[in-house]
Design a protein around this motif. Structure first.
Motif, PDB file in Angstrom:
ATOM      1  N   PRO A 129       0.132  -8.639   3.504  1.00 49.06           N
ATOM      2  CA  PRO A 129      -0.097  -8.545   4.948  1.00 49.06           C
ATOM      3  C   PRO A 129       1.087  -7.962   5.718  1.00 49.06           C
ATOM      4  O   PRO A 129       2.192  -8.504   5.695  1.00 49.06           O
ATOM      5  CB  PRO A 129      -0.361 -10.004   5.355  1.00 49.06           C
ATOM      6  CG  PRO A 129      -0.889 -10.640   4.115  1.00 49.06           C
ATOM      7  CD  PRO A 129      -0.162  -9.979   2.975  1.00 49.06           C
ATOM      8  N   ALA A 130       0.808  -6.822   6.372  1.00 54.00           N
ATOM      9  CA  ALA A 130       1.781  -6.149   7.234  1.00 54.00           C
ATOM     10  C   ALA A 130       3.064  -5.735   6.514  1.00 54.00           C
ATOM     11  O   ALA A 130       4.062  -5.408   7.157  1.00 54.00           O
ATOM     12  CB  ALA A 130       2.135  -7.036   8.438  1.00 54.00           C
ATOM     13  N   LYS A 131       3.021  -5.711   5.182  1.00 52.29           N
ATOM     14  CA  LYS A 131       4.232  -5.394   4.420  1.00 52.29           C
ATOM     15  C   LYS A 131       4.038  -4.261   3.416  1.00 52.29           C
ATOM     16  O   LYS A 131       4.808  -3.306   3.390  1.00 52.29           O
ATOM     17  CB  LYS A 131       4.741  -6.657   3.686  1.00 52.29           C
ATOM     18  CG  LYS A 131       5.422  -7.671   4.573  1.00 52.29           C
ATOM     19  CD  LYS A 131       6.701  -7.100   5.170  1.00 52.29           C
ATOM     20  CE  LYS A 131       7.465  -8.119   5.997  1.00 52.29           C
ATOM     21  NZ  LYS A 131       8.690  -7.516   6.603  1.00 52.29           N
ATOM     22  N   LEU A 132       3.027  -4.378   2.572  1.00 53.46           N
ATOM     23  CA  LEU A 132       2.850  -3.404   1.487  1.00 53.46           C
ATOM     24  C   LEU A 132       1.466  -2.778   1.557  1.00 53.46           C
ATOM     25  O   LEU A 132       0.456  -3.491   1.611  1.00 53.46           O
ATOM     26  CB  LEU A 132       3.055  -4.082   0.132  1.00 53.46           C
ATOM     27  CG  LEU A 132       2.996  -3.166  -1.104  1.00 53.46           C
ATOM     28  CD1 LEU A 132       4.123  -2.128  -1.054  1.00 53.46           C
ATOM     29  CD2 LEU A 132       3.079  -3.991  -2.382  1.00 53.46           C
ATOM     30  N   TYR A 133       1.441  -1.440   1.544  1.00 55.00           N
ATOM     31  CA  TYR A 133       0.192  -0.689   1.626  1.00 55.00           C
ATOM     32  C   TYR A 133       0.106   0.304   0.477  1.00 55.00           C
ATOM     33  O   TYR A 133       1.131   0.733  -0.055  1.00 55.00           O
ATOM     34  CB  TYR A 133       0.091   0.061   2.958  1.00 55.00           C
ATOM     35  CG  TYR A 133       0.048  -0.839   4.165  1.00 55.00           C
ATOM     36  CD1 TYR A 133      -1.167  -1.264   4.698  1.00 55.00           C
ATOM     37  CD2 TYR A 133       1.226  -1.279   4.768  1.00 55.00           C
ATOM     38  CE1 TYR A 133      -1.202  -2.105   5.802  1.00 55.00           C
ATOM     39  CE2 TYR A 133       1.193  -2.119   5.871  1.00 55.00           C
ATOM     40  CZ  TYR A 133      -0.030  -2.525   6.382  1.00 55.00           C
ATOM     41  OH  TYR A 133      -0.070  -3.361   7.468  1.00 55.00           O
ATOM     42  N   ASP A 168       0.934   3.199  13.357  1.00 54.00           N
ATOM     43  CA  ASP A 168       0.032   2.053  13.521  1.00 54.00           C
ATOM     44  C   ASP A 168       0.385   0.916  12.567  1.00 54.00           C
ATOM     45  O   ASP A 168       0.319  -0.261  12.939  1.00 54.00           O
ATOM     46  CB  ASP A 168      -1.418   2.484  13.285  1.00 54.00           C
ATOM     47  CG  ASP A 168      -1.962   3.350  14.417  1.00 54.00           C
ATOM     48  OD1 ASP A 168      -1.349   3.344  15.513  1.00 54.00           O
ATOM     49  OD2 ASP A 168      -2.985   4.031  14.209  1.00 54.00           O
ATOM     50  N   LEU A 169       0.730   1.255  11.336  1.00 55.48           N
ATOM     51  CA  LEU A 169       1.017   0.238  10.323  1.00 55.48           C
ATOM     52  C   LEU A 169       2.496  -0.133  10.260  1.00 55.48           C
ATOM     53  O   LEU A 169       2.893  -0.970   9.443  1.00 55.48           O
ATOM     54  CB  LEU A 169       0.548   0.716   8.944  1.00 55.48           C
ATOM     55  CG  LEU A 169      -0.953   0.989   8.803  1.00 55.48           C
ATOM     56  CD1 LEU A 169      -1.283   1.427   7.381  1.00 55.48           C
ATOM     57  CD2 LEU A 169      -1.769  -0.240   9.179  1.00 55.48           C
ATOM     58  N   LYS A 170       3.310   0.510  11.111  1.00 55.51           N
ATOM     59  CA  LYS A 170       4.756   0.237  11.153  1.00 55.51           C
ATOM     60  C   LYS A 170       5.403   0.448   9.780  1.00 55.51           C
ATOM     61  O   LYS A 170       6.222  -0.357   9.317  1.00 55.51           O
ATOM     62  CB  LYS A 170       5.023  -1.172  11.674  1.00 55.51           C
ATOM     63  CG  LYS A 170       4.548  -1.402  13.102  1.00 55.51           C
ATOM     64  CD  LYS A 170       4.817  -2.822  13.557  1.00 55.51           C
ATOM     65  CE  LYS A 170       4.473  -3.011  15.030  1.00 55.51           C
ATOM     66  NZ  LYS A 170       3.065  -2.723  15.360  1.00 55.51           N
ATOM     67  N   ILE A 171       5.024   1.528   9.135  1.00 57.27           N
ATOM     68  CA  ILE A 171       5.573   1.862   7.824  1.00 57.27           C
ATOM     69  C   ILE A 171       6.960   2.474   8.000  1.00 57.27           C
ATOM     70  O   ILE A 171       7.138   3.427   8.754  1.00 57.27           O
ATOM     71  CB  ILE A 171       4.636   2.824   7.066  1.00 57.27           C
ATOM     72  CG1 ILE A 171       3.353   2.080   6.683  1.00 57.27           C
ATOM     73  CG2 ILE A 171       5.312   3.394   5.825  1.00 57.27           C
ATOM     74  CD1 ILE A 171       2.277   2.951   6.115  1.00 57.27           C
ATOM     75  N   ARG A 172       7.923   1.915   7.308  1.00 57.18           N
ATOM     76  CA  ARG A 172       9.304   2.359   7.436  1.00 57.18           C
ATOM     77  C   ARG A 172       9.844   3.034   6.170  1.00 57.18           C
ATOM     78  O   ARG A 172      10.935   3.600   6.187  1.00 57.18           O
ATOM     79  CB  ARG A 172      10.196   1.157   7.785  1.00 57.18           C
ATOM     80  CG  ARG A 172       9.827   0.483   9.114  1.00 57.18           C
ATOM     81  CD  ARG A 172      10.145   1.384  10.292  1.00 57.18           C
ATOM     82  NE  ARG A 172       9.829   0.741  11.566  1.00 57.18           N
ATOM     83  CZ  ARG A 172       8.701   0.910  12.236  1.00 57.18           C
ATOM     84  NH1 ARG A 172       7.778   1.729  11.766  1.00 57.18           N
ATOM     85  NH2 ARG A 172       8.476   0.287  13.375  1.00 57.18           N
ATOM     86  N   ALA A 173       9.086   2.949   5.067  1.00 56.34           N
ATOM     87  CA  ALA A 173       9.536   3.579   3.827  1.00 56.34           C
ATOM     88  C   ALA A 173       8.318   3.909   2.972  1.00 56.34           C
ATOM     89  O   ALA A 173       7.247   3.326   3.146  1.00 56.34           O
ATOM     90  CB  ALA A 173      10.499   2.664   3.068  1.00 56.34           C
ATOM     91  N   GLN A 174       8.504   4.855   2.048  1.00 56.45           N
ATOM     92  CA  GLN A 174       7.404   5.294   1.199  1.00 56.45           C
ATOM     93  C   GLN A 174       7.854   5.429  -0.252  1.00 56.45           C
ATOM     94  O   GLN A 174       9.003   5.778  -0.528  1.00 56.45           O
ATOM     95  CB  GLN A 174       6.863   6.647   1.661  1.00 56.45           C
ATOM     96  CG  GLN A 174       6.196   6.644   3.028  1.00 56.45           C
ATOM     97  CD  GLN A 174       5.670   8.026   3.403  1.00 56.45           C
ATOM     98  OE1 GLN A 174       6.093   9.044   2.844  1.00 56.45           O
ATOM     99  NE2 GLN A 174       4.753   8.070   4.345  1.00 56.45           N
ATOM    100  N   VAL A 175       6.907   5.167  -1.154  1.00 52.84           N
ATOM    101  CA  VAL A 175       7.096   5.424  -2.577  1.00 52.84           C
ATOM    102  C   VAL A 175       6.055   6.456  -2.985  1.00 52.84           C
ATOM    103  O   VAL A 175       4.853   6.193  -2.934  1.00 52.84           O
ATOM    104  CB  VAL A 175       6.935   4.151  -3.424  1.00 52.84           C
ATOM    105  CG1 VAL A 175       7.080   4.480  -4.909  1.00 52.84           C
ATOM    106  CG2 VAL A 175       7.953   3.090  -3.013  1.00 52.84           C
TER     107      VAL A 175
END
Length: 284
Positions: free
Chosen positions: A181-185, A200-207
């Motif tokens: 929840p609200a952390k990992l997508y 919208d999802l407040k994503i701050r980093a990507q893999v």
């Protein structure tokens, strides 16, 4: 009977955002999302694709076509803020009355719809869901926290749109699946390059576990690119520790998106590795 179950907002979010070749919302018989709030509340805003339950002139709630309900995979009902199945009358009393009530409801027909008399207050979704369970093959889901909680978690999935044409559903752009929840997508390349989704999802980093480079995140240390071909022979195992350590480090400052080209095999493999290593999930 199929029964009634509570549904966390995250589960409904993920149901809404499933996709195959096309978004699953475009599939007949996939989702029946029903809003039991007042007409004014529904018109003000509701969850995308939700239909408001119709009422007869006497104020009774109408049950949708029973054949539609029998074929649907997910039937989800919500009101303003129901948070448990205990908001309606005593559950033991409901069980005893269940068979008799259903028999009475099934006798009352209006223009191919079934009628049910419900109060408009708290717990309407639960009482309505219990009346639907006789028609569905799968449990009827009641959204925990109702519209109030869901719209607070996912305000970007609110709308005033009432009618959705098939072509609009075909072109619907799903969001990444929410794993924690609200952390990992987890998502695909297109979603990773969509700035509105990141906001919208407040994503701050990507893999990124695909061969395609994605440069949306230019800040140093916020993008991990593991170039892996979409092949059965590809070696992703050797990068599990690097991926997991990166996600653990980044979760402290915001959400993380794990993605591959289509968001199916490589991204799900990396995500499962993280859940098993860092969250101690079993493979099951």
């Amino acid at each position: 009977m199929a029964g009634v179950q509570l549904c966390e907002p995250r589960r409904l979010y993920n149901v809404l955002n499933q996709q195959r070749r096309l978004p699953r919302l475009a599939e007949p018989g996939y989702l029946c999302l029903l809003d039991t709030r007042t007409q004014h509340e529904y018109d003000d805003s509701h969850i995308i694709t939700a239909r408001r339950i119709k009422q007869s002139p006497s104020g009774d709630y109408l049950i949708p076509d029973s054949e539609e309900l029998r074929c649907v995979r997910y039937c989800v009902v919500y009101d303003c803020e129901t948070s448990s199945l205990g908001h309606c009358d005593c559950e033991e009393e409901e069980r005893e009355k269940g068979t008799r009530d259903i028999h009475q409801h099934s006798k009352r027909i209006l223009a191919n719809d079934f009628l049910i008399s419900l109060g408009a207050g708290e717990g309407t979704a639960v009482r309505y869901a219990r009346s639907l369970q006789q028609f569905t093959r799968h449990p009827v889901l009641v959204l925990m926290g109702g519209y109030k909680r869901f719209s607070a978690c996912y305000p970007f999935l609110r709308t005033q749109k009432i009618l959705w044409m098939p072509q609009e559903l075909d072109n619907f752009q799903p969001y990444p699946v929410e794993i924690l929840p609200a952390k990992l997508y987890m998502g695909n390349y297109r979603q990773a390059c969509d700035q509105q989704i990141q906001k919208d999802l407040k994503i701050r980093a990507q893999v990124n576990v695909s061969e395609q480079p994605a440069m949306l995140f230019t800040e140093k240390g916020k993008l991990l690119h593991i170039s892996v071909p979409d092949s059965l022979e590809a070696d992703l195992f050797s990068s599990f520790a690097t991926i997991c350590d990166f996600i653990d480090t980044q979760l402290g400052s915001g959400a993380v998106l794990v993605f591959s080209s289509l968001g199916i095999s490589r991204s799900s493999t990396a995500t499962m590795a993280y859940l098993m290593r860092s969250c101690r999930f079993s493979l099951k």
